[in-house]
Design an enzyme around this catalytic site. Structure first.
Site, mmCIF file in Angstrom:
data_model
loop_
_atom_site.group_PDB
_atom_site.id
_atom_site.type_symbol
_atom_site.label_atom_id
_atom_site.label_comp_id
_atom_site.label_asym_id
_atom_site.label_seq_id
_atom_site.Cartn_x
_atom_site.Cartn_y
_atom_site.Cartn_z
ATOM 1 N N TRP A 173 0.855 -1.196 0.000
ATOM 2 C CA TRP A 173 0.000 0.000 0.000
ATOM 3 C C TRP A 173 0.889 1.244 0.000
ATOM 4 O O TRP A 173 1.946 1.258 0.665
ATOM 5 C CB TRP A 173 -0.900 0.005 1.237
ATOM 6 C CG TRP A 173 -2.271 -0.522 0.971
ATOM 7 C CD1 TRP A 173 -3.419 0.204 0.823
ATOM 8 C CD2 TRP A 173 -2.667 -1.899 0.828
ATOM 9 N NE1 TRP A 173 -4.483 -0.633 0.582
ATOM 10 C CE2 TRP A 173 -4.048 -1.922 0.572
ATOM 11 C CE3 TRP A 173 -1.985 -3.108 0.855
ATOM 12 C CZ2 TRP A 173 -4.768 -3.102 0.368
ATOM 13 C CZ3 TRP A 173 -2.679 -4.288 0.647
ATOM 14 C CH2 TRP A 173 -4.054 -4.273 0.410
ATOM 15 N N SER A 174 0.462 2.257 -0.700
ATOM 16 C CA SER A 174 1.330 3.410 -0.925
ATOM 17 C C SER A 174 1.792 4.106 0.345
ATOM 18 O O SER A 174 2.998 4.271 0.577
ATOM 19 C CB SER A 174 0.609 4.404 -1.845
ATOM 20 O OG SER A 174 1.251 5.652 -1.823
ATOM 21 N N TRP A 175 0.847 4.526 1.191
ATOM 22 C CA TRP A 175 1.346 5.281 2.355
ATOM 23 C C TRP A 175 1.917 4.350 3.404
ATOM 24 O O TRP A 175 2.830 4.721 4.135
ATOM 25 C CB TRP A 175 0.358 6.331 2.852
ATOM 26 C CG TRP A 175 -0.878 5.968 3.631
ATOM 27 C CD1 TRP A 175 -1.635 4.858 3.533
ATOM 28 C CD2 TRP A 175 -1.514 6.812 4.621
ATOM 29 N NE1 TRP A 175 -2.713 4.947 4.378
ATOM 30 C CE2 TRP A 175 -2.672 6.123 5.066
ATOM 31 C CE3 TRP A 175 -1.229 8.057 5.165
ATOM 32 C CZ2 TRP A 175 -3.532 6.664 6.031
ATOM 33 C CZ3 TRP A 175 -2.089 8.594 6.135
ATOM 34 C CH2 TRP A 175 -3.226 7.907 6.552
ATOM 35 N N TYR A 183 -7.031 -10.741 -1.830
ATOM 36 C CA TYR A 183 -7.511 -9.390 -1.545
ATOM 37 C C TYR A 183 -8.529 -8.989 -2.606
ATOM 38 O O TYR A 183 -8.335 -9.235 -3.790
ATOM 39 C CB TYR A 183 -6.347 -8.389 -1.533
ATOM 40 C CG TYR A 183 -6.835 -6.973 -1.289
ATOM 41 C CD1 TYR A 183 -7.114 -6.537 0.005
ATOM 42 C CD2 TYR A 183 -7.049 -6.098 -2.351
ATOM 43 C CE1 TYR A 183 -7.594 -5.261 0.229
ATOM 44 C CE2 TYR A 183 -7.537 -4.816 -2.124
ATOM 45 C CZ TYR A 183 -7.808 -4.401 -0.838
ATOM 46 O OH TYR A 183 -8.298 -3.144 -0.622
ATOM 47 N N GLY A 204 -7.086 7.354 2.988
ATOM 48 C CA GLY A 204 -6.423 6.433 3.904
ATOM 49 C C GLY A 204 -7.285 6.126 5.123
ATOM 50 O O GLY A 204 -6.976 5.242 5.904
ATOM 51 N N ASP A 222 -10.569 5.009 5.362
ATOM 52 C CA ASP A 222 -11.640 4.469 4.530
ATOM 53 C C ASP A 222 -13.071 4.816 4.957
ATOM 54 O O ASP A 222 -13.841 5.350 4.178
ATOM 55 C CB ASP A 222 -11.515 2.943 4.449
ATOM 56 C CG ASP A 222 -10.117 2.517 3.998
ATOM 57 O OD1 ASP A 222 -9.204 3.351 3.951
ATOM 58 O OD2 ASP A 222 -9.950 1.326 3.685
ATOM 59 N N ARG A 230 -14.946 -4.010 10.905
ATOM 60 C CA ARG A 230 -14.697 -3.662 9.508
ATOM 61 C C ARG A 230 -15.875 -2.840 8.965
ATOM 62 O O ARG A 230 -16.939 -2.799 9.557
ATOM 63 C CB ARG A 230 -14.550 -4.939 8.662
ATOM 64 C CG ARG A 230 -13.388 -5.821 9.017
ATOM 65 C CD ARG A 230 -12.066 -5.308 8.509
ATOM 66 N NE ARG A 230 -12.070 -4.981 7.083
ATOM 67 C CZ ARG A 230 -11.085 -4.361 6.457
ATOM 68 N NH1 ARG A 230 -10.007 -3.990 7.123
ATOM 69 N NH2 ARG A 230 -11.152 -4.085 5.172
ATOM 70 N N TYR A 268 -12.792 0.302 13.143
ATOM 71 C CA TYR A 268 -11.952 0.833 12.072
ATOM 72 C C TYR A 268 -11.670 2.320 12.255
ATOM 73 O O TYR A 268 -11.138 2.711 13.299
ATOM 74 C CB TYR A 268 -12.679 0.530 10.765
ATOM 75 C CG TYR A 268 -11.790 0.191 9.588
ATOM 76 C CD1 TYR A 268 -10.643 -0.554 9.732
ATOM 77 C CD2 TYR A 268 -12.153 0.602 8.309
ATOM 78 C CE1 TYR A 268 -9.864 -0.872 8.624
ATOM 79 C CE2 TYR A 268 -11.388 0.283 7.202
ATOM 80 C CZ TYR A 268 -10.240 -0.453 7.368
ATOM 81 O OH TYR A 268 -9.485 -0.759 6.276
ATOM 82 N N TRP A 269 -12.037 3.168 11.305
ATOM 83 C CA TRP A 269 -11.713 4.596 11.424
ATOM 84 C C TRP A 269 -12.803 5.391 12.138
ATOM 85 O O TRP A 269 -12.829 6.612 12.058
ATOM 86 C CB TRP A 269 -11.459 5.191 10.032
ATOM 87 C CG TRP A 269 -10.168 4.722 9.423
ATOM 88 C CD1 TRP A 269 -10.016 3.720 8.505
ATOM 89 C CD2 TRP A 269 -8.834 5.215 9.680
ATOM 90 N NE1 TRP A 269 -8.685 3.564 8.178
ATOM 91 C CE2 TRP A 269 -7.941 4.466 8.877
ATOM 92 C CE3 TRP A 269 -8.316 6.209 10.516
ATOM 93 C CZ2 TRP A 269 -6.556 4.684 8.871
ATOM 94 C CZ3 TRP A 269 -6.938 6.422 10.500
ATOM 95 C CH2 TRP A 269 -6.079 5.667 9.700
ATOM 96 N N GLU A 304 -3.270 -3.241 13.938
ATOM 97 C CA GLU A 304 -3.625 -2.180 12.987
ATOM 98 C C GLU A 304 -4.230 -0.990 13.743
ATOM 99 O O GLU A 304 -3.894 0.151 13.492
ATOM 100 C CB GLU A 304 -4.641 -2.778 12.003
ATOM 101 C CG GLU A 304 -4.987 -1.919 10.823
ATOM 102 C CD GLU A 304 -6.019 -2.591 9.924
ATOM 103 O OE1 GLU A 304 -6.620 -3.615 10.338
ATOM 104 O OE2 GLU A 304 -6.230 -2.084 8.807
HETATM 105 C C1 GLC Z 1 -6.746 0.123 5.268
HETATM 106 C C2 GLC Z 1 -6.496 1.545 5.766
HETATM 107 C C3 GLC Z 1 -5.504 2.227 4.851
HETATM 108 C C4 GLC Z 1 -4.247 1.393 4.742
HETATM 109 C C5 GLC Z 1 -4.566 -0.038 4.316
HETATM 110 C C6 GLC Z 1 -3.370 -0.960 4.382
HETATM 111 O O1 GLC Z 1 -7.374 0.138 4.035
HETATM 112 O O2 GLC Z 1 -7.679 2.252 5.855
HETATM 113 O O3 GLC Z 1 -5.206 3.507 5.330
HETATM 114 O O4 GLC Z 1 -3.362 1.962 3.846
HETATM 115 O O5 GLC Z 1 -5.544 -0.589 5.153
HETATM 116 O O6 GLC Z 1 -2.814 -0.949 5.667
#
Ligand code: GLC
Length: 446
Positions: free
Chosen positions: A39-41, A87, A179, A181, A216, A375-376, A419
């Site tokens: 994953w990018s970030w 995935y 990021g 979600d 989730r 989650y978020w 996480e």
């Molecule tokens: C979830 C998070 C995201 C993160 C990804 C992989 O989708 O919301 O921010 O990059 O997981 O860890």
């Protein structure tokens, strides 16, 4: 909650072991089961954690990510690992290489992006290299020569394609691009996303790895995520078409603040390493523009920043961690910044009396849409604690940075590297052995 309480030495050894375990060779998966790709970030944070272990390996992580950059400059949010499955949505659903010639030829990626934290990682890597021998320094200099243009192209793409009118805020066309979600920040905007009857059927893969579905996003949320993906695909992932056709279009204040500070970080690297003056000038100009955009989106009363829903033409007033975006990039008038710091420290966030650790939860425990396990929507994300501690140190607030680090480490002592965590009990939730959680700990303990 039993508290094992590993020592620092044990903890960093375990974190290093974890990253080694999630390493596929040239990429580290975000997590072993739930997120078996890059994953990018996550990759940026992971390379921050790899740098103290091996500068070379940290550089490789960013190289792998940048090799998947699109020709328009976008860094995609997922780089799919060869031959790994498990995935959804995977490459077959995104179909990037089929519907656009902008996607890279040799690797499969998703068709959206994620927050631009990569310059932070580059800076960290260069800092580590300076403490090492000449060979390592030569290697990082070579990396910077090789990738400088790509990094600037990435920033230029964000500034142009995602802020075409120069408002100083990045538009996202999918909640995943934030990021965060399923943050309550996006609830109102998602309410206007109505999946069509032609939404092709699909099967979620995430619920096979997380035992408790309530941690989730819901099925309806997922339908919307996948519907937006279909919309993008039908638009051929074309930067000029997306603003016209996407049901979801929001100016993300948190991403905008990250972008502002990342532009400054990259500009300073450019100055230190004698990169083209015109690039440095552009980067500083974007930093200023986006800092102003973030300040303009913050409340005069307490400095809290808001996102803007471009479809509903409405500011989004939720009480989430994104309120603190201006603390990342600076620029608020003094009094307003003080008020925002009070909000951060106060009972609506880090100072809530029932919190197990004084770190910012993703959503204020006081707000009506707070869900401590979901989650978020409430849990604490250690990587966000890391981001704020990094930013506070940079802002010249070492005590604040140290406090977050200490609390973040206390939380991590369970050794689960989860996480996210339940804010009141400290219970580890979501995926265990999450790479970026281990990376945060490694950087803190370095
Ligand atoms: C979830 C998070 C995201 C993160 C990804 C992989 O989708 O919301 O921010 O990059 O997981 O860890």
């Amino acid at each position: 909650m039993p508290h094992v309480g590993f020592t620092s030495t044990q903890l960093s050894a375990r974190a290093a072991y974890l990253l080694r375990g999630n390493d596929l060779g040239t990429m580290t998966t975000a997590a072993p089961k739930l997120y078996p790709h890059m994953w990018s970030w996550d990759a940026a944070f992971v390379s921050v954690g790899l740098a103290p272990l091996s500068v070379e390996r940290a550089v490789m992580e960013l190289d792998t990510l940048l090799s998947a950059q699109w020709s328009n400059g976008m860094i995609p949010h997922i780089v799919f690992a060869n031959g790994m499955d498990g995935y959804f949505p995977g490459p077959a659903r995104w179909e990037c290489s089929v519907v656009t010639d902008k996607a890279p030829g040799l690797v499969e990626t998703s068709g959206i992006t994620q927050p631009p934290v990569h310059a932070i990682a580059v800076q960290r890597i260069l800092d580590h290299a300076r403490r090492r021998g000449r060979t390592t320094r030569a290697m990082t200099n070579e990396f910077l020569d090789r990738r400088w243009g790509d990094l600037v192209r990435w920033h230029r793409w964000l500034a142009r394609a995602r802020d075409p009118e120069g408002r100083g805020r990045i538009t996202i066309f999918h909640g995943w691009e934030s990021g965060m979600d399923n943050s309550p920040r996006w609830d109102a905007a998602y309410a206007n996303v109505v999946p069509g009857p032609d939404l092709p059927p699909y099967r979620r893969a995430d619920l096979e790895h997380v035992v408790d579905a309530s941690m989730r996003p819901s099925n309806l949320e997922y339908d919307r995520y996948i519907w937006l993906l279909e919309q993008m695909k039908r638009a051929g992932y074309d930067d000029t078409v997306l603003p016209k056709v996407m049901d979801f279009a929001v100016e993300d204040v948190f991403v905008s603040a990250i972008f502002a500070v990342a532009c400054d970080v990259l500009a300073t690297i450019g100055e230190d390493y004698a990169k083209p003056r015109s690039d440095v000038r552009d980067l500083r100009a974007w930093a200023d523009r986006f800092r102003s955009g973030v300040v303009a989106a913050s409340s005069e009363r307490n400095g809290a920043a808001a996102d803007y829903d471009l479809r509903a033409r409405r500011w989004i007033h939720t009480e989430t961690i994104a309120n603190f975006a201006p603390l990342l990039c600076g620029g608020l008038p003094r009094e307003r910044e003080r008020a925002l710091l009070r909000l951060f420290d106060g009972p609506r966030f880090c100072g809530h009396p029932d919190l197990r650790y004084a770190v910012p939860p993703s959503n204020s425990p006081i707000s009506g849409d707070f869900r401590p396990r979901e989650y978020w929507r409430g849990p604490v994300w250690p990587v966000m604690t890391w981001l704020f501690s990094w930013a506070f140190a940079r802002r010249g607030w070492p005590e604040r940075a140290a406090r977050l680090r200490e609390e973040g480490l206390r939380q991590a002592e369970d050794g689960a590297f989860a996480e996210y965590y339940e804010p009141f009990t400290g219970e580890p939730l979501g995926s265990m052995q999450q790479s970026w959680t281990a990376a945060a700990v490694l950087d803190w303990l370095d």
